[in-house]
Design a protein around this motif. Structure first.
Motif, PDB file in Angstrom:
ATOM      1  N   GLU A   1      -1.606  -2.493  -8.290  1.00 49.98           N
ATOM      2  CA  GLU A   1      -1.148  -2.010  -9.590  1.00 49.98           C
ATOM      3  C   GLU A   1      -0.739  -0.561  -9.469  1.00 49.98           C
ATOM      4  O   GLU A   1      -1.122   0.137  -8.520  1.00 49.98           O
ATOM      5  CB  GLU A   1      -2.238  -2.161 -10.658  1.00 49.98           C
ATOM      6  CG  GLU A   1      -3.396  -1.199 -10.514  1.00 49.98           C
ATOM      7  CD  GLU A   1      -4.422  -1.317 -11.639  1.00 49.98           C
ATOM      8  OE1 GLU A   1      -4.226  -2.088 -12.591  1.00 49.98           O
ATOM      9  OE2 GLU A   1      -5.437  -0.609 -11.551  1.00 49.98           O
ATOM     10  N   GLY A   2       0.044  -0.085 -10.442  1.00 43.95           N
ATOM     11  CA  GLY A   2       0.400   1.322 -10.475  1.00 43.95           C
ATOM     12  C   GLY A   2       1.720   1.591 -11.151  1.00 43.95           C
ATOM     13  O   GLY A   2       2.465   0.678 -11.516  1.00 43.95           O
ATOM     14  N   GLU A   3       1.979   2.877 -11.328  1.00 41.22           N
ATOM     15  CA  GLU A   3       3.246   3.346 -11.874  1.00 41.22           C
ATOM     16  C   GLU A   3       4.285   3.323 -10.761  1.00 41.22           C
ATOM     17  O   GLU A   3       4.020   3.784  -9.648  1.00 41.22           O
ATOM     18  CB  GLU A   3       3.109   4.777 -12.406  1.00 41.22           C
ATOM     19  CG  GLU A   3       2.275   4.907 -13.658  1.00 41.22           C
ATOM     20  CD  GLU A   3       2.986   4.399 -14.897  1.00 41.22           C
ATOM     21  OE1 GLU A   3       4.242   4.340 -14.914  1.00 41.22           O
ATOM     22  OE2 GLU A   3       2.286   4.056 -15.854  1.00 41.22           O
ATOM     23  N   ILE A   4       5.467   2.800 -11.057  1.00 39.88           N
ATOM     24  CA  ILE A   4       6.541   2.723 -10.075  1.00 39.88           C
ATOM     25  C   ILE A   4       7.874   2.682 -10.821  1.00 39.88           C
ATOM     26  O   ILE A   4       7.961   2.083 -11.896  1.00 39.88           O
ATOM     27  CB  ILE A   4       6.363   1.478  -9.157  1.00 39.88           C
ATOM     28  CG1 ILE A   4       7.322   1.519  -7.980  1.00 39.88           C
ATOM     29  CG2 ILE A   4       6.478   0.198  -9.937  1.00 39.88           C
ATOM     30  CD1 ILE A   4       7.029   0.469  -6.914  1.00 39.88           C
ATOM     31  N   SER A   5       8.862   3.328 -10.275  1.00 44.46           N
ATOM     32  CA  SER A   5      10.189   3.288 -10.890  1.00 44.46           C
ATOM     33  C   SER A   5      10.855   1.958 -10.558  1.00 44.46           C
ATOM     34  O   SER A   5      10.477   1.273  -9.600  1.00 44.46           O
ATOM     35  CB  SER A   5      11.053   4.447 -10.387  1.00 44.46           C
ATOM     36  OG  SER A   5      11.382   4.246  -9.024  1.00 44.46           O
ATOM     37  N   GLU A   6      11.868   1.599 -11.329  1.00 45.68           N
ATOM     38  CA  GLU A   6      12.594   0.359 -11.058  1.00 45.68           C
ATOM     39  C   GLU A   6      13.250   0.402  -9.683  1.00 45.68           C
ATOM     40  O   GLU A   6      13.273  -0.605  -8.969  1.00 45.68           O
ATOM     41  CB  GLU A   6      13.644   0.122 -12.136  1.00 45.68           C
ATOM     42  CG  GLU A   6      13.056  -0.314 -13.457  1.00 45.68           C
ATOM     43  CD  GLU A   6      14.116  -0.680 -14.467  1.00 45.68           C
ATOM     44  OE1 GLU A   6      15.080  -1.381 -14.115  1.00 45.68           O
ATOM     45  OE2 GLU A   6      13.969  -0.259 -15.625  1.00 45.68           O
ATOM     46  N   VAL A   7      13.744   1.567  -9.303  1.00 50.06           N
ATOM     47  CA  VAL A   7      14.393   1.721  -7.997  1.00 50.06           C
ATOM     48  C   VAL A   7      13.394   1.499  -6.871  1.00 50.06           C
ATOM     49  O   VAL A   7      13.678   0.780  -5.904  1.00 50.06           O
ATOM     50  CB  VAL A   7      15.057   3.111  -7.881  1.00 50.06           C
ATOM     51  CG1 VAL A   7      15.560   3.371  -6.472  1.00 50.06           C
ATOM     52  CG2 VAL A   7      16.185   3.247  -8.898  1.00 50.06           C
TER      53      VAL A   7
ATOM     54  N   ARG B   1       0.819  -1.223   0.000  1.00 49.36           N
ATOM     55  CA  ARG B   1       0.000   0.000   0.000  1.00 49.36           C
ATOM     56  C   ARG B   1       0.845   1.262   0.000  1.00 49.36           C
ATOM     57  O   ARG B   1       0.377   2.317  -0.415  1.00 49.36           O
ATOM     58  CB  ARG B   1      -0.942   0.010   1.198  1.00 49.36           C
ATOM     59  CG  ARG B   1      -2.135  -0.881   1.002  1.00 49.36           C
ATOM     60  CD  ARG B   1      -3.112  -0.740   2.130  1.00 49.36           C
ATOM     61  NE  ARG B   1      -4.336  -1.455   1.793  1.00 49.36           N
ATOM     62  CZ  ARG B   1      -5.336  -1.626   2.618  1.00 49.36           C
ATOM     63  NH1 ARG B   1      -5.273  -1.149   3.845  1.00 49.36           N
ATOM     64  NH2 ARG B   1      -6.411  -2.279   2.243  1.00 49.36           N
ATOM     65  N   ARG B   2       2.087   1.175   0.458  1.00 49.25           N
ATOM     66  CA  ARG B   2       2.975   2.344   0.456  1.00 49.25           C
ATOM     67  C   ARG B   2       3.504   2.652  -0.941  1.00 49.25           C
ATOM     68  O   ARG B   2       3.949   3.761  -1.209  1.00 49.25           O
ATOM     69  CB  ARG B   2       4.141   2.122   1.406  1.00 49.25           C
ATOM     70  CG  ARG B   2       3.697   2.089   2.854  1.00 49.25           C
ATOM     71  CD  ARG B   2       4.789   2.119   3.888  1.00 49.25           C
ATOM     72  NE  ARG B   2       6.131   1.882   3.440  1.00 49.25           N
ATOM     73  CZ  ARG B   2       7.009   1.084   4.051  1.00 49.25           C
ATOM     74  NH1 ARG B   2       6.646   0.426   5.135  1.00 49.25           N
ATOM     75  NH2 ARG B   2       8.220   0.937   3.595  1.00 49.25           N
ATOM     76  N   TYR B   3       3.453   1.678  -1.842  1.00 46.23           N
ATOM     77  CA  TYR B   3       4.058   1.832  -3.165  1.00 46.23           C
ATOM     78  C   TYR B   3       3.064   1.793  -4.322  1.00 46.23           C
ATOM     79  O   TYR B   3       3.313   2.403  -5.359  1.00 46.23           O
ATOM     80  CB  TYR B   3       5.098   0.728  -3.391  1.00 46.23           C
ATOM     81  CG  TYR B   3       6.313   0.856  -2.525  1.00 46.23           C
ATOM     82  CD1 TYR B   3       7.425   1.568  -2.953  1.00 46.23           C
ATOM     83  CD2 TYR B   3       6.363   0.274  -1.262  1.00 46.23           C
ATOM     84  CE1 TYR B   3       8.556   1.692  -2.163  1.00 46.23           C
ATOM     85  CE2 TYR B   3       7.487   0.388  -0.457  1.00 46.23           C
ATOM     86  CZ  TYR B   3       8.578   1.099  -0.915  1.00 46.23           C
ATOM     87  OH  TYR B   3       9.694   1.219  -0.125  1.00 46.23           O
ATOM     88  N   LEU B   4       1.971   1.036  -4.172  1.00 43.18           N
ATOM     89  CA  LEU B   4       1.058   0.799  -5.286  1.00 43.18           C
ATOM     90  C   LEU B   4      -0.393   0.957  -4.847  1.00 43.18           C
ATOM     91  O   LEU B   4      -0.677   1.129  -3.667  1.00 43.18           O
ATOM     92  CB  LEU B   4       1.279  -0.626  -5.833  1.00 43.18           C
ATOM     93  CG  LEU B   4       2.661  -0.906  -6.420  1.00 43.18           C
ATOM     94  CD1 LEU B   4       2.879  -2.408  -6.584  1.00 43.18           C
ATOM     95  CD2 LEU B   4       2.847  -0.188  -7.739  1.00 43.18           C
ATOM     96  N   ASN B   5      -1.301   0.887  -5.800  1.00 45.57           N
ATOM     97  CA  ASN B   5      -2.735   1.011  -5.539  1.00 45.57           C
ATOM     98  C   ASN B   5      -3.350  -0.368  -5.348  1.00 45.57           C
ATOM     99  O   ASN B   5      -3.172  -1.259  -6.179  1.00 45.57           O
ATOM    100  CB  ASN B   5      -3.437   1.711  -6.712  1.00 45.57           C
ATOM    101  CG  ASN B   5      -2.875   3.081  -6.959  1.00 45.57           C
ATOM    102  OD1 ASN B   5      -2.757   3.876  -6.060  1.00 45.57           O
ATOM    103  ND2 ASN B   5      -2.509   3.345  -8.210  1.00 45.57           N
TER     104      ASN B   5
END
Length: 87
Positions: A34-40, A22-26
């Motif tokens: 799901e969601g937009e996220i950088s490789e890092v 939940r801290r990184y994606l929807n």
């Protein structure tokens, strides 16, 4: 990049994984994000779950693409999390 992350964790660890994702994606549905996220940031998420994941019991599957538009999405039945994409 756009990702769909699906996980299957043991009962004692599933809550930790839910909070982490939940801290990184929807949140989309039970154990699906799901969601937009950088490789890092994705690597950061995976490194953090290494602290409690049992690789002989738990699993994570990541589908990735260049953007959400590069993937088709079909929902059959009730959509658990209603995401509106607007600019």
């Amino acid at each position: 990049m756009y990702v769909i992350l699906v996980y299957d964790f043991g009962e004692r660890r599933v809550g930790k994984m839910l909070k982490l994702c939940r801290r990184y994606l929807n949140w989309i549905q039970n154990s699906v994000f799901e969601g937009e996220i950088s490789e890092v940031r994705l690597k950061e998420l995976l490194m953090q779950c290494d602290a409690f994941m049992k690789k002989e019991e738990d699993s994570i599957i990541i589908f990735s693409g260049s953007s959400q538009n590069a993937m088709d999405k079909v929902i059959v039945g009730k959509e658990c999390a209603d995401l509106d994409l607007f600019l």
